[in-house]
Design an enzyme around this catalytic site. Structure first.
Site, PDB file in Angstrom:
ATOM      1  N   GLU A 122       0.850  -1.181   0.000  1.00 34.93           N
ATOM      2  CA  GLU A 122       0.000   0.000   0.000  1.00 34.93           C
ATOM      3  C   GLU A 122       0.891   1.237   0.000  1.00 34.93           C
ATOM      4  OE1 GLU A 122      -2.787   0.406   3.246  1.00 34.93           O
ATOM      5  OE2 GLU A 122      -3.785   2.064   2.256  1.00 34.93           O
ATOM      6  N   ASN A 258      -2.379  -6.364   5.279  1.00 33.38           N
ATOM      7  CA  ASN A 258      -2.358  -7.393   4.233  1.00 33.38           C
ATOM      8  C   ASN A 258      -3.223  -8.584   4.628  1.00 33.38           C
ATOM      9  OD1 ASN A 258      -0.021  -5.892   3.134  1.00 33.38           O
ATOM     10  ND2 ASN A 258       0.980  -6.749   4.943  1.00 33.38           N
ATOM     11  N   GLU A 291      -5.605  -3.053  12.551  1.00 28.60           N
ATOM     12  CA  GLU A 291      -5.263  -3.871  11.381  1.00 28.60           C
ATOM     13  C   GLU A 291      -6.216  -5.060  11.272  1.00 28.60           C
ATOM     14  OE1 GLU A 291      -3.401  -2.271   9.543  1.00 28.60           O
ATOM     15  OE2 GLU A 291      -2.515  -0.957  11.065  1.00 28.60           O
ATOM     16  N   GLU A 313      -9.982   3.981   6.128  1.00 27.71           N
ATOM     17  CA  GLU A 313      -9.183   4.425   7.275  1.00 27.71           C
ATOM     18  C   GLU A 313     -10.030   5.150   8.330  1.00 27.71           C
ATOM     19  OE1 GLU A 313      -6.585   3.130   7.889  1.00 27.71           O
ATOM     20  OE2 GLU A 313      -5.761   2.479   5.965  1.00 27.71           O
TER      21      GLU A 313
HETATM   22  N1  TRP Z   1      -3.102   0.914   5.693  1.00 29.23           N
HETATM   23  C1  TRP Z   1      -2.188   1.041   6.782  1.00 29.23           C
HETATM   24  C2  TRP Z   1      -3.034   1.275   8.023  1.00 29.23           C
HETATM   25  O1  TRP Z   1      -3.561   2.291   8.247  1.00 29.23           O
HETATM   26  C3  TRP Z   1      -1.224   2.153   6.699  1.00 29.23           C
HETATM   27  C4  TRP Z   1      -0.288   2.242   5.547  1.00 29.23           C
HETATM   28  C5  TRP Z   1      -0.465   2.859   4.389  1.00 29.23           C
HETATM   29  C6  TRP Z   1       1.052   1.864   5.544  1.00 29.23           C
HETATM   30  N2  TRP Z   1       0.667   2.909   3.660  1.00 29.23           N
HETATM   31  C7  TRP Z   1       1.612   2.328   4.352  1.00 29.23           C
HETATM   32  C8  TRP Z   1       1.820   1.190   6.451  1.00 29.23           C
HETATM   33  C9  TRP Z   1       2.950   2.154   4.074  1.00 29.23           C
HETATM   34  C10 TRP Z   1       3.168   1.004   6.170  1.00 29.23           C
HETATM   35  C11 TRP Z   1       3.731   1.510   4.995  1.00 29.23           C
HETATM   36  O2  TRP Z   1      -3.248   0.418   8.784  1.00 29.23           O
HETATM   37 ZN    ZN Z   2      -5.599   1.652   8.610  1.00 30.15          ZN
END
Ligand code: TRP
Ligand code: ZN
Length: 850
Positions: A122, A258, A291, A313
């Site tokens: 992501e 993930n 998560e 989010e």
């Molecule tokens: N989706 C993740 C969360 O909020 C956060 C996230 C987005 C992330 N980009 C990232 C984590 C890059 C690590 C590296 O839980």
């Molecule tokens: Zn998140």
């Protein structure tokens, strides 16, 4: 110059993907410098598409070969990806690429951390692994084969088969590329098991480096609690046979959801009483929950495009806040969330980086993982729930999960679910997603013939690119107190929809004292002409815990502002009220600790700027120091008892009761140290058997100028533990005198244990400096210069972490001409660096051009 003048992407330009993907087969032949990735992707034309352009994202890949339906092709390759002629019918695309994980210091895509292979995809990192339509609205079923000599090799979903040097994984749930993950290395697991309410047995593992096994127990309990809670409160069950968590030392953010294979920054999962503070434990519990909750809000239902980021989010932050409120104290969680919201999101909303919860354009999406998208996004869910009521919220969420399971959705889909479940028109509510800026809510009142009327006026100041704002719907929770402190009107939610609106309460015997915006029912700035006597009254009597704390906070803030602006002496009304509050044994110790904390330097600077005064960071720092010394004097007869009464003697547990007690005794210790010069703190340091007490005592000693020896001793004790060492780095800067903070930070960047390769270590030093206004904004400009130098050094290695740290400069418009010139000079210097990343360029240009 690969990043020359990157173009923005616009929400309004969204088009559906030309091709959809049914299945993906990936084979990884792992090697640090030359990993081979073989892909077999089953494409089919998207009936909803408007073009047949076959384009796959791909960055920093060396293409070895490509085939369509078995025929070798020679696609056009650009720095952004691959383009080829493709059939107007289903076909199989195959490619082999080579990548270099060892050279990947950006920590995006496939990289190495302490010799362990891991991924972060992501938002747009999957394209650094193989050619793929790397957009969240393309969801597919993945099968992954990993070949390598690592003892443990993991990917998403369930294990299918494994043998000597290989492992195969299959994830039955269609997902976008950003949820792909792979981990391979020398790992050991702490394991457990969870039975879902429908009876499915799920294996749980927390994978760590050998030696860290004893740091997983708390995280595992948090995971099981999260799984149970999501079943009980949202009716959501886990959907695989296995749930893996992996701790990684080198990670750009907190953690990543993930599918079936969450990857965590080790600071957000590992803990022991000796190495983690109470605050760390709370954060670990919240992030594990966050998560895990993404499995439904993010993974099963994902985002159509990255403009919709708040869809997953904001909702998931809201859900993890509810979880923490249920596990611990709801008022304490609410107060802590509002402190964080004001510190980070209000600050962002009032400066050059202000953007809507759903932005309409971006250059680099990594720059939009912000307090506005996350924390304000969560506030919008809370407002929605308050407006429709708890039952309707539950019905709307059920409808969301049934209607949109397996889909990639938009904010429109989200709001429609609420409209359909409640019959309510949410067109006006949508403005909260579209317009940036924090509304000001001005209140006046009058009392005539037993009728008390509240008059509200809302106004949102202009933000970059948005000059005029429309009135929003604002839920205002209000209660009224009688002159003797009794509640004469329990909480009601007023729904403000106009620019100006009045609400009357009749049948009152005397003029009431209003308690407005209870529980912080909307993310707005309340402006009301009142005085410290009324604030003290509410601080003593309000039945709403949030507003009770808020009254004390306002009292402290006004006291400090008068000291800063007019050189006034500390208001005795504040001192008396604070003293009475800490002694009130009927109050939760955690609440008292929060109520004893002074408004931050940044909060005071925000308040001064809002009233047109450029803040002087040094004067702000001095006022807080002076008030602390005065408080220590005024409360001297109470503090020793308070400290002793709340010392925890039972074996350490990170539960809410002990956490609250330690917070209060450590707050008392801070004040005691103002008078005893560190004797009590040294005793606590020497006797501490947990990091919460050891670190609090160390902070007191450093602040009192008695820290030199213990600082050395702490280093010797903990030099083997990266996470504890991060605390050691940060604390020395936070507790330095303002004139010495930048120098201390500069010295620490020369320390043998400092490295640019580890984001936690970089943030420990530079984040601590940025978080200390009087140090960072010292008139010498040394803080600015050091920040610029370090950003220039980090950018070629890790653009994401560099860009995030740029927000240190976002407050420049608040300051005097000298500081503004110094900051803008540094910004220009960084922007002039050849080859500066797109991430950092976008951040600094937005900050400068406001
Ligand atoms: N989706 C993740 C969360 O909020 C956060 C996230 C987005 C992330 N980009 C990232 C984590 C890059 C690590 C590296 O839980
Ligand atoms: Zn998140």
């Amino acid at each position: 110059m690969k990043d020359a003048s990157p173009q923005p992407v616009y929400l309004k330009d969204y088009t559906p993907p030309a091709y959809l993907v049914d299945t993906v087969h990936l084979t990884f032949r792992l090697a640090p410098e030359k990993t081979r990735v073989l892909s077999r992707i089953a494409f089919r034309p998207n009936p909803a598409a408007t073009t047949r352009d076959f384009f796959l994202h791909g960055e920093d890949l060396r293409l070895v070969s490509a085939r369509i339906d078995g025929q070798a092709i020679t696609p056009e390759i650009t720095p952004e990806g691959l383009r080829a002629d493709a059939p107007d019918a289903p076909f199989l695309f195959e490619a082999e690429v080579e990548i270099d994980p060892a050279a990947n210091t950006a920590l995006e895509g496939l990289y190495l951390s302490n010799g362990m292979f891991c991924t972060q995809c992501e938002a747009e990192g999957f394209r650094k692994i193989t050619y793929y339509p790397d957009r969240p609205d393309v969801m597919a079923v993945f099968t992954v084969r990993i070949e390598g000599d690592q003892p443990v090799m993991l990917s998403n979903g369930n294990p299918v088969a494994q043998g000597e040097g290989w492992a195969e994984w299959h994830d039955p749930w269609p997902k976008p590329g950003y949820l792909f993950a792979l981990v391979a290395g020398d790992l050991v697991a702490q394991s457990d098991r969870f039975t879902t309410r429908s009876g499915r047995a799920v294996d749980l593992n927390i994978w760590v480096r050998p030696g860290d096994e004893d740091k997983c127990a708390f995280g595992m309990e948090a995971l099981k609690k999260s799984m149970r809670w999501d079943e009980e409160v949202y009716g959501r069950e886990y959907d695989l046979d296995l749930f893996n968590i992996v701790a990684v030392d080198d990670f750009n953010m907190g953690a990543m959801e993930n599918k079936g294979l969450n990857i965590f920054n080790s600071s957000c999962v590992l803990s022991t009483p000796e190495t983690a503070t109470d605050a760390n434990f709370e954060r670990i519990e919240a992030i594990i929950a966050h998560e895990y909750f993404h499995n439904w809000t993010g993974n099963r239902i994902t985002c159509r495009d990255w403009f919709q980021l708040c869809l997953k989010e904001g909702l998931t932050v809201y859900r993890d806040s509810q979880f923490t409120a249920d596990m611990r104290s709801a008022p304490v969680k609410r107060i802590s969330d509002v402190i964080a919201l004001r510190a980070r999101q209000f600050r962002e909303d009032a400066g050059p980086l202000a953007h809507p919860v759903r932005p309409e354009s971006f250059i680099e999406i990594n720059n939009f993982y912000t307090a506005t998208v996350y924390e304000k996004g969560a506030e919008l869910i809370g407002m929605l729930k308050r407006l429709v009521g708890d039952d309707a919220y539950a019905r709307a969420l059920d409808l969301y999960f049934t209607r949109h399971d397996g889909q990639a959705c938009t904010i429109e889909d989200w709001l429609k679910v609420f409209e359909d479940a409640t019959g309510r028109d949410l067109a006006q509510f949508k403005r909260w997603y579209q317009e940036a800026g924090t509304p000001r809510l001005r209140v006046s009142d009058d009392f005539k013939n037993g009728t008390y009327t509240l008059h509200f006026e809302q106004e949102t100041p202009p933000t970059p690119g948005q000059d005029t704002k429309q009135p929003r719907v604002i839920p205002i929770a209000v209660g009224l107190l009688g002159p003797n402190g009794d509640e004469v009107q329990p909480t009601v939610v007023l729904e403000m929809t106009e620019a100006r609106q009045s609400f009357a309460f009749d049948g009152l015997a005397s003029r009431p004292i209003p308690s407005i915006l209870r529980d912080f029912s909307a993310p707005v700035i309340l402006e009301r002409a009142t005085d410290n006597a009324e604030r003290a009254f509410l601080f003593a009597h309000d039945t709403d815990p949030f507003n009770r704390w808020e009254a004390g906070r306002a009292l402290a803030r006004e006291t400090l502002l008068a000291m800063i602006r007019d050189g006034a002496a500390p208001d005795p009304a504040y001192l008396d009220a604070a003293h009475a509050m800490v002694r009130d044994e009927a109050l939760d110790p955690a609440f008292r600790a929060l109520a004893l904390a002074l408004p931050s330097e940044d909060e005071l600077a925000q308040a001064l700027f809002a009233t047109g005064t450029p803040p002087d960071p040094q004067a702000i720092w001095e006022a807080r120091e002076a008030l602390d010394i005065t408080r220590a004097e005024a409360m001297r007869d109470t503090l020793a008892d308070l400290y002793t009464a709340h010392q925890v003697t039972a074996p350490y547990r990170p539960d809410p009761e002990q956490t609250g007690a330690r917070a209060l005794s450590n707050a008392a210790l801070g004040l005691i140290t103002r008078r005893d010069g560190g004797a009590r703190a040294l005793a606590q340091y020497d006797g501490a058997d947990n990091m919460t007490q050891q670190l609090a005592a160390l902070a007191c000693l450093m602040r009192a100028g008695k820290g030199a020896e213990v600082t050395q001793a702490f280093y010797r004790q903990w030099r083997h533990d990266r996470l504890v060492l991060d605390k050691w780095f940060g604390l020395q800067i936070m507790q330095a005198a303002p004139a010495e903070a930048a120098e201390t930070a500069a010295r620490l960047t020369e320390h043998p244990d400092f490295t640019l390769r580890n984001p936690n270590r970089f943030r420990a030093v530079m984040g601590a400096l940025a978080g200390f206004p009087a140090g960072f904004h010292h008139a010498s400009g040394r803080g600015y210069r050091l920040m610029a130098e370090m950003l220039i050094r980090l950018d070629p290695l890790n653009p994401q972490t560099t860009a995030r740290m740029c927000s240190a400069f976002e407050t420049w418009p608040r300051f005097d001409a000298e500081r503004q010139a110094l900051i803008l000079g540094e910004i220009e210097r960084i922007l002039a660096t050849p080859g500066l990343s797109r991430d950092t360029t976008e951040m600094l240009s937005r900050i400068r051009d406001a």
